[in-house]
Enzyme design. Structure first.
Site, PDB file in Angstrom:
ATOM      1  N   GLU A  63       0.822  -1.214   0.000  1.00 59.48           N
ATOM      2  CA  GLU A  63       0.000   0.000   0.000  1.00 59.48           C
ATOM      3  C   GLU A  63       0.857   1.266   0.000  1.00 59.48           C
ATOM      4  O   GLU A  63       0.755   2.103   0.897  1.00 59.48           O
ATOM      5  CB  GLU A  63      -0.959  -0.007   1.196  1.00 59.48           C
ATOM      6  CG  GLU A  63      -1.938  -1.164   1.148  1.00 59.48           C
ATOM      7  CD  GLU A  63      -3.052  -1.073   2.197  1.00 59.48           C
ATOM      8  OE1 GLU A  63      -2.829  -0.438   3.239  1.00 59.48           O
ATOM      9  OE2 GLU A  63      -4.126  -1.641   1.959  1.00 59.48           O
ATOM     10  N   GLU A 103      -6.445  -7.846  -1.012  1.00 61.57           N
ATOM     11  CA  GLU A 103      -6.814  -7.883   0.401  1.00 61.57           C
ATOM     12  C   GLU A 103      -8.263  -7.451   0.570  1.00 61.57           C
ATOM     13  O   GLU A 103      -8.706  -6.485  -0.064  1.00 61.57           O
ATOM     14  CB  GLU A 103      -5.963  -6.920   1.219  1.00 61.57           C
ATOM     15  CG  GLU A 103      -4.530  -7.305   1.389  1.00 61.57           C
ATOM     16  CD  GLU A 103      -3.823  -6.308   2.310  1.00 61.57           C
ATOM     17  OE1 GLU A 103      -4.464  -5.747   3.218  1.00 61.57           O
ATOM     18  OE2 GLU A 103      -2.627  -6.081   2.095  1.00 61.57           O
TER      19      GLU A 103
END
Ligand code: GLA
Length: 714
Positions: A170, A323
């Site tokens: 991320e 995710e």
């Protein structure tokens, strides 16, 4: 004008790029999650591998947060435990997406080299003891990151378990440090070529901001009052590029050693700090992390939009849901869990919108650390739980969906979205903070989603020839070439719908002189002179389009926050019932037609709010207000009707009560409601890949359930 052939796999533009298909052709849809074995002992690893196998897991992401174990002291290496984990996973037939551990540097780095730590806008240096504590502009951090990446890849490039590489996690860190200031100056110099160019672009004669030496130029930092808007905008782009450079240098190290396996990193949907359009070409496979809030009634519509973005970022290629939560997250104030049925529905929704893999954060719930209360595929209570049974069930469902692999979708509608324009539109000191660009994109997309209309996301400068309809909920910044591109799209027979506060500013966020939308006013046949954020009384807007629907008074919609003072340029056309509005019958440009107008107050009474105009073979609409949901929906429904847009069922776009999505030759019907919904599916018998049940005429989709229908007999 629709040319579906042009959406065939783009092997021409990326001939040698590794793709997901090598993996999915072999394994089918990918299924798994983040696996953090460093938190567990060997016996647990063995149990994990067996349970993964039993659940149908075929891919895990390993090593994301393992840097402190892999490099316990600067330059030391400790790979033994990872060797064992990879061997064990391989022995159980589980492929590995191996991560560079660079998202969380070990404490020794921040301790020995404080300059690696990020500095916030207030000059505060953030510390370790959490994660993401790095400055993308720190050469020391990047050097250590390159070294560990090189050694990791060298060690595992031949390991048969490793099938994909994952850079960091991320990527989204912002830093305002002195090292960042140096890098920012270099970036600006490349962009503007000189300090004079920068002074011009930033408009520094305003407030005596003129720079005379590069050393004076700094990132936006805490200041007494508003910061220069172009400085802010450039810093956003710079930060996105700096993070991209961090990604690319690790990616390049991997690629040099392993040209065959795909490299990815996990995106975060409409993430405000990174322009994913500019990154997309750097990823072999687009991956996304998504955490829709189960108590937000709009979250699955938003999830569909994000999924459409992810598919579009990859040019239509299959992407990975890297995710999501199995049940509850732990980072909202109040973390309502998902039911297993909802978890399944959300997962299959991603598949419908182009995902070829469904993964979670994380496999086994952590007993220690900040995420103890985040759900996992294997919860604290173990395998004998509804949550884990749901995980096993989803594994079986995904195995049944093997025919989905590689399937692409086709859209005749696109939504134009641009990160720079978003950044600039929501910068400080504009007419209103109530225009939230992504929220507008969501509202516009929702009208299509509810009607089963397939949508791609595009940039305003992209090739648009394959679409019939382009919606631009907001394009505050509109560069000349992009405006020309939209104009050419309409000239070629397309329909463009432009939302409020669009075509106002240049790429440097300078206001364009003239009536707005400045470059496209002639296309829509109307123009504005003033932005009108409304007082508490709001404004009533009348139109034949919104007679009756819920939340809208018959014929009157109440706009409560923002409208624009518009006028028709050149008189009003005639709204023919055959859809020939605004044309003189010869197909030449004609006058605009007022679709909605204001009813009060004095001064605006009767002024146009929504207009449309035929221009050559195409049409252009302008929506000059933040319309309430039902009124916006009515406008977009009319646009769909007028452009002859079809739903995934092949019928004229109308509300369906379920989400209908076509992928390849499969039809997904997803029921997000608590009641069964009947859907007309035609007389050809269709088989549900999930249950093998055959449907014809009408298919009943049970509550919180999904049908995946194929014409192929089972
Ligand atoms: C993100 C991160 C994960 C984890 C989850 C929790 O997706 O990448 O490491 O923190 O959030 O929701």
């Amino acid at each position: 004008m629709t040319d579906h052939a042009s959406r065939a796999p783009d092997t021409t533009t990326r001939p040698t790029r590794p793709t997901l298909s090598k993996l999915t052709d072999e394994l089918g849809l990918l299924y798994g999650g983040d696996y953090n074995p460093e938190q567990w002992d060997r016996e647990t690893w063995l149990e994990d591998a067996r349970l993964m196998q039993a659940a149908g897991v075929n891919l895990v992401t390993v090593g994301v947060f393992s840097w402190a174990l892999l490099e316990p002291r600067p330059g030391e290496r400790s790979f033994g435990w990872l060797d064992e984990v990879l061997d064990l996973l391989h022995a159980h037939g589980i492929a590995v997406d191996l991560a560079t551990p660079t998202a969380s540097p070990p404490p020794w780095m921040g301790h020995l080299y404080p300059e690696t730590l990020p500095v916030d806008r207030d000059g505060v240096r953030l510390t370790y003891g959490s994660r993401n504590q790095f400055s993308p502009s720190s050469e020391v951090y990047r050097g250590f990151a390159r070294d560990i990446t090189r050694d990791l890849v060298d060690r595992y490039v031949e390991h048969p378990a490793v099938r994909m590489w994952h850079v960091g996690n991320e990527l989204g860190q912002v830093c305002h440090s002195d090292a960042t200031a140096l890098a920012f100056r270099t970036w600006l110099d490349e962009r503007y070529g000189s300090l004079d160019g920068l002074n011009e672009a930033w408009g520094t004669t305003f407030w005596s901001q003129r720079y005379s030496r590069w050393e004076e130029v700094v990132p936006p930092r805490r200041a007494p009052y508003l910061i220069n808007p172009t400085q802010e905008l450039d810093f956003r782009s710079f930060t996105s590029d700096a993070l991209r450079a961090v990604y690319r240098e690790q990616r390049d190290i991997i690629r040099e050693r392993d040209p065959r396996r795909p490299v990815t990193t996990n995106f975060m949907g409409f993430f405000p700090l990174v322009d994913y359009w500019s990154w997309a070409q750097d990823l072999d496979v687009v991956s996304d992390d998504a955490y829709p809030d189960p108590v937000d009634p709009t979250s699955l519509a938003s999830a569909a939009l994000t999924q459409d973005l992810m598919r579009s970022l990859g040019g239509g290629a299959p992407w990975l849901l890297m995710e999501q939560a199995v049940s509850a997250v732990n980072w909202r104030d109040h973390n309502v869990p998902k039911t297993p049925a909802r978890m399944r529905l959300e997962s299959l929704q991603a598949v419908a919108h182009g995902a070829d893999g469904i993964c979670f954060f994380q496999w086994r719930a952590s007993r220690a650390g900040a995420e103890r209360f985040h759900s996992a595929m294997l919860p604290h209570a173990g395998a004998d739980t509804d949550v884990h049974r749901g995980v096993v069930g989803l594994g079986a469902d995904l195995a049944r969906l093997r025919p989905v692999v590689g399937g692409r979708s086709r859209a005749t509608v696109a939504i134009a979205f641009d990160w720079s324009s978003w950044w600039a539109a929501e910068g400080e000191a504009g007419p209103t903070r109530r225009l939230r660009v992504v929220e507008e994109v969501r509202r516009w997309h929702r009208a299509l989603w509810e009607r089963g209309v397939a949508v791609d996301l595009v940039r305003p400068g992209d090739t648009l020839g394959e679409y019939d309809l382009v919606l631009a909920p907001n394009l505050y910044l509109l560069d000349e070439p992009d405006a020309a591109n939209l104009r050419a799209f309409v000239a070629g027979g397309g329909t463009l719908v432009l939302g409020p506060f669009s075509d106002v500013a240049t790429r440097d966020a300078h206001v364009r002189p003239g009536r707005f939308p400045v470059q496209l006013a002639d296309l829509v046949g109307a123009s504005g002179e003033e932005w009108l954020p409304l007082d508490d009384d709001g404004l009533d807007v009348v139109s034949d389009l919104w007679a009756g629907p819920d939340g809208v008074l018959p014929g009157i919609a109440h706009v409560d926050s923002y409208v624009e003072r518009l006028r028709l340029d050149g008189g009003e056309g005639v709204d023919g019932s055959d859809g020939s509005h605004g044309t003189d019958g010869s197909g030449t440009p004609a006058e605009a037609v007022v679709v909605a107008s204001s009813s009060a107050p004095a001064g605006l009474s009767g002024a146009p709010v929504v207009v449309r105009r035929r221009s050559g073979a195409g049409r252009a609409w302008y929506v000059g207000a933040l319309l309430p949901d039902a009124a916006l929906d009515a406008v977009l429904a009319e646009v769909l009707r007028e452009s002859g847009t079809l739903s995934a069922l092949g019928t004229p776009a109308a509300r369906l009560g379920v989400e209908a999505v076509r992928r390849g030759d499969l039809l997904f019907l997803l029921n997000h409601t608590g009641s069964p919904v009947s859907v007309p599916v035609g007389s050809t018998p269709l088989t549900d890949l999930l249950t093998s049940a055959v449907h014809s005429g009408t298919a009943v989709v049970p509550p919180v359930d999904v049908l995946v229908l194929t014409e192929r007999p089972s």
